[in-house]
Design a protein around this motif. Structure first.
Motif, PDB file in Angstrom:
ATOM      1  N   SER A 107      -4.384   9.947   7.254  1.00 50.28           N
ATOM      2  CA  SER A 107      -3.348   9.219   7.990  1.00 50.28           C
ATOM      3  C   SER A 107      -1.967   9.520   7.425  1.00 50.28           C
ATOM      4  CB  SER A 107      -3.598   7.700   7.920  1.00 50.28           C
ATOM      5  OG  SER A 107      -4.858   7.376   8.450  1.00 50.28           O
ATOM      6  N   VAL A 108      -0.989   9.558   8.323  1.00 51.01           N
ATOM      7  CA  VAL A 108       0.405   9.765   7.952  1.00 51.01           C
ATOM      8  C   VAL A 108       1.212   8.567   8.440  1.00 51.01           C
ATOM      9  CG1 VAL A 108       2.484  11.171   8.319  1.00 51.01           C
ATOM     10  CG2 VAL A 108       0.246  12.285   8.024  1.00 51.01           C
ATOM     11  N   TYR A 109       1.992   7.993   7.546  1.00 48.92           N
ATOM     12  CA  TYR A 109       2.876   6.868   7.877  1.00 48.92           C
ATOM     13  C   TYR A 109       4.301   7.306   7.555  1.00 48.92           C
ATOM     14  CZ  TYR A 109      -1.558   4.370   7.679  1.00 48.92           C
ATOM     15  OH  TYR A 109      -2.868   3.977   7.889  1.00 48.92           O
ATOM     16  N   TRP A 110       5.199   7.161   8.505  1.00 46.73           N
ATOM     17  CA  TRP A 110       6.571   7.616   8.248  1.00 46.73           C
ATOM     18  C   TRP A 110       7.573   6.554   8.676  1.00 46.73           C
ATOM     19  CZ3 TRP A 110      10.255   9.625  12.098  1.00 46.73           C
ATOM     20  CH2 TRP A 110       9.814   9.481  13.426  1.00 46.73           C
ATOM     21  N   ASP A 111       8.769   6.638   8.087  1.00 41.34           N
ATOM     22  CA  ASP A 111       9.868   5.743   8.432  1.00 41.34           C
ATOM     23  C   ASP A 111      10.840   6.472   9.349  1.00 41.34           C
ATOM     24  OD1 ASP A 111       8.964   3.594   6.876  1.00 41.34           O
ATOM     25  OD2 ASP A 111       9.909   4.397   5.064  1.00 41.34           O
ATOM     26  N   LEU A 141      13.689  12.369   6.194  1.00 44.80           N
ATOM     27  CA  LEU A 141      12.670  11.501   6.782  1.00 44.80           C
ATOM     28  C   LEU A 141      11.541  11.331   5.770  1.00 44.80           C
ATOM     29  CD1 LEU A 141      12.535  13.141  10.333  1.00 44.80           C
ATOM     30  CD2 LEU A 141      13.803  11.073   9.661  1.00 44.80           C
ATOM     31  N   TYR A 142      11.318  10.097   5.370  1.00 47.00           N
ATOM     32  CA  TYR A 142      10.313   9.791   4.352  1.00 47.00           C
ATOM     33  C   TYR A 142       8.965   9.517   5.003  1.00 47.00           C
ATOM     34  CZ  TYR A 142       7.966   7.241   0.565  1.00 47.00           C
ATOM     35  OH  TYR A 142       7.067   6.806  -0.378  1.00 47.00           O
ATOM     36  N   TYR A 143       7.911  10.064   4.409  1.00 47.45           N
ATOM     37  CA  TYR A 143       6.563   9.780   4.904  1.00 47.45           C
ATOM     38  C   TYR A 143       5.577   9.738   3.748  1.00 47.45           C
ATOM     39  CZ  TYR A 143       5.606  14.864   4.535  1.00 47.45           C
ATOM     40  OH  TYR A 143       5.431  16.161   4.086  1.00 47.45           O
ATOM     41  N   GLU A 144       4.431   9.149   4.005  1.00 48.00           N
ATOM     42  CA  GLU A 144       3.347   9.090   3.026  1.00 48.00           C
ATOM     43  C   GLU A 144       2.051   9.505   3.696  1.00 48.00           C
ATOM     44  OE1 GLU A 144       5.259   5.357   0.489  1.00 48.00           O
ATOM     45  OE2 GLU A 144       3.253   5.178   1.358  1.00 48.00           O
ATOM     46  N   LEU A 202       0.836  -1.203   0.000  1.00 50.27           N
ATOM     47  CA  LEU A 202       0.000   0.000   0.000  1.00 50.27           C
ATOM     48  C   LEU A 202       0.869   1.251   0.000  1.00 50.27           C
ATOM     49  CD1 LEU A 202      -2.657  -1.088   2.652  1.00 50.27           C
ATOM     50  CD2 LEU A 202      -2.806  -1.249   0.159  1.00 50.27           C
ATOM     51  N   ARG A 203       0.540   2.175  -0.867  1.00 41.35           N
ATOM     52  CA  ARG A 203       1.325   3.404  -0.969  1.00 41.35           C
ATOM     53  C   ARG A 203       0.394   4.608  -0.926  1.00 41.35           C
ATOM     54  NH1 ARG A 203       4.947   0.653   0.084  1.00 41.35           N
ATOM     55  NH2 ARG A 203       4.839   2.198   1.722  1.00 41.35           N
ATOM     56  N   GLY A 204       0.899   5.700  -0.346  1.00 42.21           N
ATOM     57  CA  GLY A 204       0.162   6.946  -0.304  1.00 42.21           C
ATOM     58  C   GLY A 204       0.909   8.012  -1.076  1.00 42.21           C
ATOM     59  N   THR A 205       0.562   9.254  -0.818  1.00 41.34           N
ATOM     60  CA  THR A 205       1.266  10.366  -1.458  1.00 41.34           C
ATOM     61  C   THR A 205       2.615  10.541  -0.790  1.00 41.34           C
ATOM     62  OG1 THR A 205      -0.837  11.464  -1.917  1.00 41.34           O
ATOM     63  CG2 THR A 205       1.175  12.814  -2.014  1.00 41.34           C
ATOM     64  N   PRO A 206       3.725  10.343  -1.535  1.00 39.23           N
ATOM     65  CA  PRO A 206       5.048  10.383  -0.906  1.00 39.23           C
ATOM     66  C   PRO A 206       5.550  11.801  -0.687  1.00 39.23           C
ATOM     67  CG  PRO A 206       5.275   9.945  -3.239  1.00 39.23           C
ATOM     68  CD  PRO A 206       3.787  10.013  -2.966  1.00 39.23           C
ATOM     69  N   ALA A 207       6.337  11.964   0.347  1.00 36.46           N
ATOM     70  CA  ALA A 207       6.949  13.259   0.634  1.00 36.46           C
ATOM     71  C   ALA A 207       8.127  13.028   1.573  1.00 36.46           C
ATOM     72  CB  ALA A 207       5.946  14.225   1.261  1.00 36.46           C
ATOM     73  N   ALA A 208       8.896  14.067   1.794  1.00 36.34           N
ATOM     74  CA  ALA A 208      10.034  13.976   2.702  1.00 36.34           C
ATOM     75  C   ALA A 208      10.227  15.301   3.415  1.00 36.34           C
ATOM     76  CB  ALA A 208      11.299  13.589   1.945  1.00 36.34           C
ATOM     77  N   ASP A 247      12.355  14.057  15.657  1.00 35.75           N
ATOM     78  CA  ASP A 247      12.077  13.646  14.274  1.00 35.75           C
ATOM     79  C   ASP A 247      10.567  13.601  14.030  1.00 35.75           C
ATOM     80  OD1 ASP A 247      14.784  13.360  13.829  1.00 35.75           O
ATOM     81  OD2 ASP A 247      14.772  11.161  13.832  1.00 35.75           O
ATOM     82  N   LEU A 248       9.837  13.052  14.983  1.00 36.23           N
ATOM     83  CA  LEU A 248       8.380  12.988  14.853  1.00 36.23           C
ATOM     84  C   LEU A 248       7.783  14.387  14.770  1.00 36.23           C
ATOM     85  CD1 LEU A 248       5.612  11.647  14.852  1.00 36.23           C
ATOM     86  CD2 LEU A 248       5.813  11.342  17.328  1.00 36.23           C
ATOM     87  N   LYS A 249       8.289  15.310  15.564  1.00 33.90           N
ATOM     88  CA  LYS A 249       7.802  16.693  15.501  1.00 33.90           C
ATOM     89  C   LYS A 249       8.040  17.279  14.106  1.00 33.90           C
ATOM     90  CE  LYS A 249       6.429  20.714  17.286  1.00 33.90           C
ATOM     91  NZ  LYS A 249       6.871  21.737  16.322  1.00 33.90           N
ATOM     92  N   THR A 250       9.181  16.965  13.510  1.00 33.47           N
ATOM     93  CA  THR A 250       9.488  17.437  12.158  1.00 33.47           C
ATOM     94  C   THR A 250       8.477  16.895  11.158  1.00 33.47           C
ATOM     95  OG1 THR A 250      11.858  17.594  12.655  1.00 33.47           O
ATOM     96  CG2 THR A 250      11.230  17.447  10.338  1.00 33.47           C
ATOM     97  N   VAL A 251       8.148  15.616  11.276  1.00 36.97           N
ATOM     98  CA  VAL A 251       7.181  15.001  10.372  1.00 36.97           C
ATOM     99  C   VAL A 251       5.801  15.628  10.558  1.00 36.97           C
ATOM    100  CG1 VAL A 251       5.960  12.858   9.819  1.00 36.97           C
ATOM    101  CG2 VAL A 251       8.433  12.821  10.196  1.00 36.97           C
ATOM    102  N   ILE A 252       5.391  15.847  11.796  1.00 34.10           N
ATOM    103  CA  ILE A 252       4.083  16.466  12.059  1.00 34.10           C
ATOM    104  C   ILE A 252       4.035  17.878  11.478  1.00 34.10           C
ATOM    105  CG2 ILE A 252       2.619  17.402  13.894  1.00 34.10           C
ATOM    106  CD1 ILE A 252       3.412  14.957  15.585  1.00 34.10           C
ATOM    107  N   ASP A 253       5.095  18.647  11.659  1.00 33.58           N
ATOM    108  CA  ASP A 253       5.128  20.010  11.118  1.00 33.58           C
ATOM    109  C   ASP A 253       4.978  20.019   9.606  1.00 33.58           C
ATOM    110  OD1 ASP A 253       5.446  21.041  13.647  1.00 33.58           O
ATOM    111  OD2 ASP A 253       7.613  21.363  13.471  1.00 33.58           O
ATOM    112  N   ALA A 254       5.536  19.004   8.957  1.00 30.04           N
ATOM    113  CA  ALA A 254       5.495  18.952   7.489  1.00 30.04           C
ATOM    114  C   ALA A 254       4.206  18.332   6.972  1.00 30.04           C
ATOM    115  CB  ALA A 254       6.695  18.154   6.970  1.00 30.04           C
TER     116      ALA A 254
END
Length: 399
Positions: A122-126, A69-72, A54-60, A153-160
């Motif tokens: 939903s946001v999924y990150w590595d 940090l990669y997330y979808e 399963l894949r979502g909209t990719p971003a970093a 790192d999680l705060k960075t992902v949430i901000d983005a």
């Protein structure tokens, strides 16, 4: 502090000794099934299973040390726009942020992702050095990994990925610890935006006391006898990775033992999926992260969640983060819901996906992130019994 780090790093060597338990089962398989056939079976499972597809909209985004940090993002369907007068912008929809565990990746939430797609943003990150995220820049310069760093790192992902709107945070194992570190360092974010937290197979501290199924006396002996092992493994990456491939059967046996509470009853495709996730983590990353868990202590940070709906999920056969650690979280947060799943191991979201998904959906309904009547249906659970009223294999305990 440096002495504590040194001792904690070597404690990871103890895990290697436990391979003997897995070897017994592997020996029987080797006698009855040829090596070539076992290899073909693994390849067949890789080809037929859609787990992790399963894949979502990719971003970093980029952490404070420059690590990518990669997330979808999985967005819910957008309804038709209403005609007529201009209206104020609707408030941001709730976002669920999923944080994976040690030696895993965002795909470990495969079944929950499948069930919740189209229902909630939903946001999924590595995590750094895991999955599709880059190797930690700070670690390349010799800096030790810390749980606090993962919280940032999680705060960075949430901000983005979710800069506004309510948040529900879900974390498994190291992911749960990451959420605790976020709460400790950014209490205003928790206070102002977080409406729910799910802590799955995780711990707020005292992981240095976990025996991984060994008698405490035996564990102490291992720590004294094999202190240089983990460092040696981490410094010989190419050689160790070749060894992992050569001993794939033993490696698979260990993964089953420590991932699942009832390994013989787990779908072989799911077991192979777990194996693929874990074997994708380089040995130097395994060695790099392990010391952080041994000094992890976020017990005080749990109070940041005191006024928020919290669901704590544990497996009664989890040898990595035993159920007693979830009970400690419940003791610190009396209002939290604690559910202990019978016959469940550490990777309970893969072993009993319907049950875990149901508990997460209940939390989302309590927070208003999804309608109260939401029914996500069944998604690829293991063969070990039916999931009724949140209870795999017959029963679950909750309080």
């Amino acid at each position: 502090m440096s002495e504590n780090w040194r001792k904690a790093g070597w404690a990871g060597a103890a895990i290697g000794v436990i391979a003997a338990g897995a070897a017994a089962g592997v020996a029987v398989e080797r006698i009855t099934v040829g090596r070539g056939m076992r290899r073909k079976a693994r390849l067949a499972l890789d080809a037929t299973g859609d787990y992790g597809s399963l894949r979502g909209t990719p971003a970093a985004c980029y952490a404070e040390d420059g690590t990518e940090l990669y997330y979808e993002v999985d967005e819910p369907p957008v309804g038709p726009k209403k005609r007529g007068r201009l209206r104020r912008k609707d408030p941001a929809a709730p976002t669920v942020v999923f944080c994976h565990g040690y030696c895993l990746a965002q795909d470990s939430w495969h079944f929950q992702r499948s069930a919740l797609r189209g229902l909630v943003r939903s946001v999924y990150w590595d995590q750094r050095s895991h999955g599709r995220s880059a190797r930690g820049f700070a670690q390349a310069d010799g800096e030790r990994v810390t749980i606090d760093q993962l919280g940032r790192d999680l705060k960075t992902v949430i901000d983005a990925a979710a800069p506004e709107g309510p948040l529900v945070l879900a974390g498994h194992s190291m992911g749960g610890m990451t959420i605790m570190a976020l709460a400790e360092q950014f209490p205003e974010l928790i206070r102002d935006r977080v409406i729910g937290v799910a802590l799955v197979g995780t711990s707020s501290g005292h992981l240095d006391q976990v025996t991984y199924g060994l008698p405490a006396v035996g564990m102490g002996a291992v720590r004294r006898i094999l202190p240089p092992v983990l460092k040696a493994l981490g410094s010989q990456v190419e050689l160790v990775e070749k060894g992992r491939r050569a001993t794939a059967d033993l490696f698979a046996g260990m993964i089953k033992m420590y991932s699942f509470g009832a390994p013989r009853e787990v779908d072989p495709g799911v077991a192979r999926f777990a194996e693929r996730l874990i074997e994708a983590t380089p040995i130097d990353v395994v060695a790099e992260f392990y010391p952080a868990f041994q000094i992890h202590d976020k017990s005080a940070a749990l109070q940041r969640f005191a006024d928020i709906p919290v669901t704590v999920i544990a497996g009664d056969r989890d040898m990595v983060t035993p159920a007693a650690h979830s009970q400690a979280i419940k003791d610190a947060l009396p209002a939290a819901e604690l559910v202990v799943l019978e016959s469940a191991g550490h990777l309970m979201m893969l072993e009993y996906p319907d049950t875990v998904t149901g508990l997460l959906t209940d939390l989302l309904a309590r927070t208003g992130a999804v309608p109260a009547a939401t029914n996500v249906g069944g998604h690829g659970r293991s063969t070990a019994g039916s999931a009724t009223s949140g209870a795999p294999s017959g029963t679950a305990t909750g309080n």
